[in-house]
Design a protein around this motif. Structure first.
Motif, PDB file in Angstrom:
ATOM      1  N   ASP A 103      41.933 -25.985  21.895  1.00  0.00           N
ATOM      2  CA  ASP A 103      42.218 -25.498  23.244  1.00  0.00           C
ATOM      3  C   ASP A 103      43.728 -25.333  23.447  1.00  0.00           C
ATOM      4  O   ASP A 103      44.168 -24.881  24.505  1.00  0.00           O
ATOM      5  N   TRP A 104      44.534 -25.699  22.452  1.00  0.00           N
ATOM      6  CA  TRP A 104      45.974 -25.451  22.438  1.00  0.00           C
ATOM      7  C   TRP A 104      46.339 -25.020  21.023  1.00  0.00           C
ATOM      8  O   TRP A 104      45.858 -25.605  20.046  1.00  0.00           O
ATOM      9  N   SER A 105      47.192 -24.020  20.893  1.00  0.00           N
ATOM     10  CA  SER A 105      47.698 -23.653  19.572  1.00  0.00           C
ATOM     11  C   SER A 105      48.949 -22.803  19.753  1.00  0.00           C
ATOM     12  O   SER A 105      49.241 -22.324  20.856  1.00  0.00           O
ATOM     13  N   ASN A 106      49.709 -22.644  18.671  1.00  0.00           N
ATOM     14  CA  ASN A 106      50.826 -21.704  18.667  1.00  0.00           C
ATOM     15  C   ASN A 106      50.789 -20.931  17.358  1.00  0.00           C
ATOM     16  O   ASN A 106      49.850 -21.065  16.569  1.00  0.00           O
ATOM     17  N   ASP A 107      51.806 -20.128  17.100  1.00  0.00           N
ATOM     18  CA  ASP A 107      51.752 -19.272  15.910  1.00  0.00           C
ATOM     19  C   ASP A 107      51.948 -20.049  14.620  1.00  0.00           C
ATOM     20  O   ASP A 107      51.831 -19.481  13.527  1.00  0.00           O
ATOM     21  N   GLN A 108      52.230 -21.346  14.727  1.00  0.00           N
ATOM     22  CA  GLN A 108      52.353 -22.193  13.545  1.00  0.00           C
ATOM     23  C   GLN A 108      51.073 -22.978  13.259  1.00  0.00           C
ATOM     24  O   GLN A 108      51.004 -23.693  12.266  1.00  0.00           O
ATOM     25  N   SER A 109      50.084 -22.881  14.130  1.00  0.00           N
ATOM     26  CA  SER A 109      48.871 -23.683  13.984  1.00  0.00           C
ATOM     27  C   SER A 109      47.966 -23.118  12.892  1.00  0.00           C
ATOM     28  O   SER A 109      47.774 -21.906  12.795  1.00  0.00           O
ATOM     29  N   LEU A 110      47.421 -24.006  12.082  1.00  0.00           N
ATOM     30  CA  LEU A 110      46.461 -23.650  11.044  1.00  0.00           C
ATOM     31  C   LEU A 110      45.056 -23.915  11.559  1.00  0.00           C
ATOM     32  O   LEU A 110      44.761 -25.037  12.003  1.00  0.00           O
ATOM     33  N   GLU A 111      44.198 -22.905  11.515  1.00  0.00           N
ATOM     34  CA  GLU A 111      42.803 -23.110  11.902  1.00  0.00           C
ATOM     35  C   GLU A 111      42.121 -23.932  10.821  1.00  0.00           C
ATOM     36  O   GLU A 111      42.077 -23.543   9.662  1.00  0.00           O
ATOM     37  N   VAL A 112      41.580 -25.087  11.205  1.00  0.00           N
ATOM     38  CA  VAL A 112      40.878 -25.969  10.282  1.00  0.00           C
ATOM     39  C   VAL A 112      39.376 -25.734  10.369  1.00  0.00           C
ATOM     40  O   VAL A 112      38.671 -25.674   9.368  1.00  0.00           O
ATOM     41  N   ALA A 113      38.874 -25.612  11.586  1.00  0.00           N
ATOM     42  CA  ALA A 113      37.463 -25.335  11.855  1.00  0.00           C
ATOM     43  C   ALA A 113      37.408 -24.572  13.170  1.00  0.00           C
ATOM     44  O   ALA A 113      38.438 -24.319  13.800  1.00  0.00           O
ATOM     45  N   ASP A 114      36.211 -24.184  13.598  1.00  0.00           N
ATOM     46  CA  ASP A 114      36.084 -23.376  14.811  1.00  0.00           C
ATOM     47  C   ASP A 114      36.767 -24.009  16.008  1.00  0.00           C
ATOM     48  O   ASP A 114      37.351 -23.318  16.835  1.00  0.00           O
ATOM     49  N   ASP A 115      36.709 -25.341  16.115  1.00  0.00           N
ATOM     50  CA  ASP A 115      37.292 -26.025  17.273  1.00  0.00           C
ATOM     51  C   ASP A 115      38.345 -27.049  16.866  1.00  0.00           C
ATOM     52  O   ASP A 115      38.597 -28.009  17.572  1.00  0.00           O
ATOM     53  N   LEU A 116      38.994 -26.833  15.712  1.00  0.00           N
ATOM     54  CA  LEU A 116      39.946 -27.805  15.189  1.00  0.00           C
ATOM     55  C   LEU A 116      41.123 -27.085  14.551  1.00  0.00           C
ATOM     56  O   LEU A 116      40.954 -26.079  13.865  1.00  0.00           O
ATOM     57  N   ALA A 117      42.343 -27.602  14.799  1.00  0.00           N
ATOM     58  CA  ALA A 117      43.551 -26.983  14.250  1.00  0.00           C
ATOM     59  C   ALA A 117      44.547 -28.057  13.823  1.00  0.00           C
ATOM     60  O   ALA A 117      44.438 -29.225  14.208  1.00  0.00           O
ATOM     61  N   LEU A 118      45.517 -27.630  13.021  1.00  0.00           N
ATOM     62  CA  LEU A 118      46.593 -28.503  12.556  1.00  0.00           C
ATOM     63  C   LEU A 118      47.909 -27.816  12.883  1.00  0.00           C
ATOM     64  O   LEU A 118      48.113 -26.651  12.536  1.00  0.00           O
ATOM     65  N   THR A 119      48.809 -28.540  13.563  1.00  0.00           N
ATOM     66  CA  THR A 119      50.097 -27.987  13.965  1.00  0.00           C
ATOM     67  C   THR A 119      51.206 -28.908  13.504  1.00  0.00           C
ATOM     68  O   THR A 119      51.126 -30.128  13.712  1.00  0.00           O
ATOM     69  N   ALA A 120      52.254 -28.330  12.881  1.00  0.00           N
ATOM     70  CA  ALA A 120      53.349 -29.136  12.343  1.00  0.00           C
ATOM     71  C   ALA A 120      54.680 -28.815  13.015  1.00  0.00           C
ATOM     72  O   ALA A 120      55.732 -29.070  12.458  1.00  0.00           O
ATOM     73  N   SER A 121      54.665 -28.244  14.205  1.00  0.00           N
ATOM     74  CA  SER A 121      55.902 -27.970  14.936  1.00  0.00           C
ATOM     75  C   SER A 121      56.028 -28.926  16.116  1.00  0.00           C
ATOM     76  O   SER A 121      55.031 -29.451  16.614  1.00  0.00           O
ATOM     77  N   VAL A 122      57.270 -29.140  16.559  1.00  0.00           N
ATOM     78  CA  VAL A 122      57.492 -30.088  17.651  1.00  0.00           C
ATOM     79  C   VAL A 122      57.007 -29.553  18.991  1.00  0.00           C
ATOM     80  O   VAL A 122      56.906 -30.304  19.961  1.00  0.00           O
ATOM     81  N   ASP A 123      56.690 -28.258  19.064  1.00  0.00           N
ATOM     82  CA  ASP A 123      56.227 -27.681  20.330  1.00  0.00           C
ATOM     83  C   ASP A 123      55.040 -28.454  20.897  1.00  0.00           C
ATOM     84  O   ASP A 123      54.944 -28.680  22.103  1.00  0.00           O
ATOM     85  N   ILE A 124      54.137 -28.862  20.015  1.00  0.00           N
ATOM     86  CA  ILE A 124      52.933 -29.541  20.484  1.00  0.00           C
ATOM     87  C   ILE A 124      53.268 -30.920  21.045  1.00  0.00           C
ATOM     88  O   ILE A 124      52.650 -31.372  22.014  1.00  0.00           O
ATOM     89  N   LEU A 125      54.269 -31.593  20.457  1.00  0.00           N
ATOM     90  CA  LEU A 125      54.659 -32.904  20.980  1.00  0.00           C
ATOM     91  C   LEU A 125      55.296 -32.762  22.361  1.00  0.00           C
ATOM     92  O   LEU A 125      55.060 -33.584  23.249  1.00  0.00           O
ATOM     93  N   SER A 126      56.097 -31.720  22.545  1.00  0.00           N
ATOM     94  CA  SER A 126      56.689 -31.468  23.858  1.00  0.00           C
ATOM     95  C   SER A 126      55.608 -31.196  24.895  1.00  0.00           C
ATOM     96  O   SER A 126      55.675 -31.695  26.030  1.00  0.00           O
ATOM     97  N   ALA A 127      54.583 -30.426  24.496  1.00  0.00           N
ATOM     98  CA  ALA A 127      53.494 -30.117  25.416  1.00  0.00           C
ATOM     99  C   ALA A 127      52.735 -31.376  25.810  1.00  0.00           C
ATOM    100  O   ALA A 127      52.424 -31.596  26.993  1.00  0.00           O
ATOM    101  N   ILE A 128      52.455 -32.237  24.834  1.00  0.00           N
ATOM    102  CA  ILE A 128      51.731 -33.479  25.118  1.00  0.00           C
ATOM    103  C   ILE A 128      52.567 -34.399  25.998  1.00  0.00           C
ATOM    104  O   ILE A 128      52.075 -34.960  26.982  1.00  0.00           O
TER     105      ILE A 128
END
Length: 200
Positions: A103-128
């Motif tokens: 339900d959150w992603s950016n252009d660095q996010s890797l799709e892992v499964a239909d409802d699962l992703a992996l993100t390695a940028s600090v953007d997601i930590l700022s959002a959280i």
């Protein structure tokens, strides 16, 4: 975490035919490597080039989410939301990855499964930290990696079982019992699994 870090090796399609990207690996009781004994791993990518996963049941000691935000210079501290920190694996232990719902992603996010992703940028930590971000997520330092064909060999040697993921298995706080919960999904009693499996 790097501002624009790639998620890691083997980031081609995580769900190529015949591969296990998006599945959860469960270490067999016979696993001899102490780094992986009784681990539960979300396999984030699996392709002919190798595999990459995040260990789900080894909570990180000695570093809190608040302290990590301070180290990275992110605000607000204290944050409006927090996520749990885990030892994601023995490779690149200083590098951070967030495994999360899509339900959150950016252009660095890797799709892992239909409802699962992996993100390695600090953007997601700022959002959280700001109270937003994905509905569910964990932060892992490091990852588990396999070279071409290595994971397939280990599976053939009965080192790993696999199950489909669910949010309880991925994101629950019960790290110590997660291995048993994963085994229960297979309706397998780990005490009945032979340590000599695969050596008949």
């Amino acid at each position: 975490m790097a501002k624009r870090a790639r998620p890691g090796p083997a980031t081609a399609s995580s769900r190529e035919e015949g591969y296990l990207g998006g599945q959860v690996l469960i270490a067999m009781p016979s696993m001899q490597d102490p780094r992986f004994a009784r681990t539960v791993i979300c396999l984030c990518a699996h392709s002919p080039e190798g595999a990459m996963g995040i260990v789900l049941n080894k909570p990180l000691e000695g570093l809190s989410f608040d302290e990590l935000l301070k180290q990275l210079g992110l605000v607000p501290v204290p944050p409006q939301r927090r996520i749990r920190l885990f030892q994601g694996g023995p490779v690149e232990g200083g590098r951070g990855f967030v495994l999360h719902t899509r339900d959150w992603s950016n252009d660095q996010s890797l799709e892992v499964a239909d409802d699962l992703a992996l993100t390695a940028s600090v953007d997601i930590l700022s959002a959280i930290a700001g109270g937003g971000g994905p509905r569910q997520g964990i932060l892992a330092l490091g990852y588990a990696g396999w070279g071409p064909g290595q994971l397939e060999e280990e599976i053939q040697a009965n080192a790993w079982l696999s199950v489909p993921p669910d949010e309880t298995l991925l994101f629950s706080e019960d790290g110590d019992r997660k291995w048993f919960q994963a085994m229960a999904k297979l309706k397998v009693d780990p005490l009945l699994l032979s340590g000599a499996a695969g050596h008949a």
